[in-house]
Design an enzyme around this catalytic site. Structure first.
Site, PDB file in Angstrom:
ATOM      1  N   ASN A 155       0.805  -1.214   0.000  1.00  0.00           N
ATOM      2  CA  ASN A 155       0.000   0.000   0.000  1.00  0.00           C
ATOM      3  C   ASN A 155       0.842   1.269   0.000  1.00  0.00           C
ATOM      4  OD1 ASN A 155       0.354  -1.414   2.630  1.00  0.00           O
ATOM      5  ND2 ASN A 155      -0.328   0.545   3.463  1.00  0.00           N
ATOM      6  N   CYS A 329      -1.840   6.236   8.246  1.00  0.00           N
ATOM      7  CA  CYS A 329      -1.969   6.058   9.693  1.00  0.00           C
ATOM      8  C   CYS A 329      -0.824   6.733  10.439  1.00  0.00           C
ATOM      9  CB  CYS A 329      -2.006   4.576  10.032  1.00  0.00           C
ATOM     10  SG  CYS A 329      -2.866   3.593   8.817  1.00  0.00           S
TER      11      CYS A 329
HETATM   12  C1  LIG Z   1      -6.442  -0.671   3.475  1.00  0.00           C
HETATM   13  C2  LIG Z   1      -5.618  -1.879   3.718  1.00  0.00           C
HETATM   14  C3  LIG Z   1      -5.932  -2.782   4.748  1.00  0.00           C
HETATM   15  C4  LIG Z   1      -7.058  -2.531   5.724  1.00  0.00           C
HETATM   16  O1  LIG Z   1      -8.309  -2.667   5.117  1.00  0.00           O
HETATM   17  P1  LIG Z   1      -9.601  -2.026   5.853  1.00  0.00           P
HETATM   18  O2  LIG Z   1     -10.740  -2.468   5.013  1.00  0.00           O
HETATM   19  O3  LIG Z   1      -9.390  -0.553   5.822  1.00  0.00           O
HETATM   20  O4  LIG Z   1      -9.634  -2.598   7.231  1.00  0.00           O
HETATM   21  C5  LIG Z   1      -5.152  -3.904   4.872  1.00  0.00           C
HETATM   22  N1  LIG Z   1      -4.135  -4.158   4.042  1.00  0.00           N
HETATM   23  C6  LIG Z   1      -3.801  -3.317   3.038  1.00  0.00           C
HETATM   24  C7  LIG Z   1      -2.673  -3.656   2.134  1.00  0.00           C
HETATM   25  C8  LIG Z   1      -4.524  -2.149   2.843  1.00  0.00           C
HETATM   26  O5  LIG Z   1      -4.177  -1.310   1.872  1.00  0.00           O
END
Ligand SMILES: *Cc1c(COP(=O)(O)O)cnc(C)c1O
Length: 387
Positions: A155, A329
């Site tokens: 991400n 975050c």
């Molecule tokens: C956004 C994200 C999450 C968390 O997902 P949520 O639906 O916001 O709880 C977990 N892993 C990755 C790689 C993400 O980008």
């Protein structure tokens, strides 16, 4: 207020109009609880099972291999805790292997399992692009982990891991393999045969679906202990009254992602190429973070030396551009993110990270406007930081 340009699609995406339309009836006209015997219940149950079939068709798996959850974080938690606990009961294994560049939904879960729940954690190192080498997994796997977890695409820096090869290594040693496909699912192949993993996490809101809904693919025969206990929903793997509209929306969003994959890829790649090229050309002391080729289309992440990343974000926001630094975050934290540390970026660079993530609504005009502004802003922030 000036028109804002949204360049933060890795944080979340707007709900596609077709997704919203599919969801609407299940808020009021067909509001039943799928667990109820009467027709309200039956209608809701039919919608959820149709959604499950739709998701299974997208992933080329069986409907009973899909567990709907409240989102990506819950899917990751259910995969790690659920599978590792079941494995422990079965074989006494306590080791968890995961990479240094995972999303906190995996890494923090693994840390807590290690510090408070009796498991042991070993980190897989990543290379300077944040990639996990299958060979590193091969070397670490000798200690018989209960589970290996390596994300599909990162991400923060967009790097795509060779998950199929990692899955092969795990399976040769009969080890369970989980992958977080949450970022990848918008435009990369997610068919379970292409990934080879036993457990795969998804979420709705990163692929033009609603927030608060996701899914976990659980390969047939994989033992899992429920983490939310209560009613027998989701084959007893996840209790709680089913979130019917969200599940319908998630299934529709995933279906659109699969159907429109080629078009999305082409659109994003074109804009991404231009963006990365010009940023690196025009801005001194700038580098791309993450892999130059094996990266998410539409994901551009940079590090600028001697730049306060948070200040840059604020100035971009004032100028009408919504971006993010390494990890949303981490905003407000004076430390570079763990991913920046994992790829070995020195502090002077790691604090100056910028993530620009494009989406279906991003146009060439947006990118040109962004590019005409960014070099100047980076220089301004740099001179302020030098004081
Ligand atoms: C956004 C994200 C999450 C968390 O997902 P949520 O639906 O916001 O709880 C977990 N892993 C990755 C790689 C993400 O980008």
């Amino acid at each position: 207020m000036t028109e804002q340009v949204y360049l933060d699609h890795a944080a979340t995406t707007p709900v596609d109009a077709r997704v919203l339309e599919a969801m609407l009836p299940f808020f009021n006209t067909s509001f039943g609880n799928p667990a109820s015997v009467h027709r309200y219940g039956q209608r809701a149950e039919a919608a959820v099972e149709e959604a499950r079939e739709r998701v299974a068709a997208c992933l080329r798996c069986r409907p009973e291999e899909i567990v709907f959850t409240s989102g990506g974080s819950e899917s990751d938690n259910l995969a790690l805790r659920g599978a590792a606990q079941a494995k422990f009961e079965q074989s006494g294994r306590v080791l968890i292997l995961t990479s240094r560049a995972e999303h906190p939904a995996v890494s923090k879960t693994a840390v807590q399992m290690c510090t408070r729940e009796g498991f042991r954690l070993e980190w897989l190192q990543v290379d300077k692009y944040g990639m996990v080498n299958p060979q590193a997994v091969e070397e670490a796997i000798g200690d018989q982990p209960a589970i290996v977890s390596v994300m599909y695409a990162n991400n923060e820096i967009g790097t795509i891991n060779p998950v199929h090869e990692i899955a092969e290594v795990c399976h040769r040693h009969h080890i369970l393999f989980h992958t977080d496909a949450i970022q990848a699912a918008t435009c990369l192949p997610v068919e379970t045969d292409a990934l080879g993993a036993d457990l795969v996490s998804f979420t709705g809101h990163k692929l033009y679906g609603p927030k608060g809904v996701g899914a976990l693919y659980v390969r047939r025969g994989t033992q899992l202990l429920p983490q939310v206990t209560g009613g027998g929903q989701e084959l007893g793997l996840r209790a709680g009254t089913t979130n019917v509209p969200a599940i319908v929306g998630f299934a529709k969003a995933l279906q659109l992602a699969v159907e429109e994959r080629e078009a999305r890829l082409a659109h994003l790649k074109l804009l991404q190429g231009r963006l990365i090229h010009i940023v690196l050309e025009k801005i001194p002391d700038a580098q791309l973070t993450g892999h130059p080729e094996a990266r998410l289309p539409g994901h551009a992440s940079f590090a600028f030396k001697d730049v306060d990343g948070n200040l840059l974000l604020q100035m971009l926001d004032s100028a009408g551009f919504a971006c993010s630094s390494g990890s949303a975050c981490k905003t407000g934290s004076p430390e570079p993110s763990e991913v920046m540390a994992a790829i070995g970026l020195p502090r002077a660079w790691g604090l100056g990270s910028l993530r620009v993530t494009l989406g279906s609504g991003t146009t060439e005009t947006h990118i040109e406007a962004f590019l005409s502004l960014l070099p100047e802003l980076v220089e301004q922030v740099r001179s302020l930081c030098r004081g």
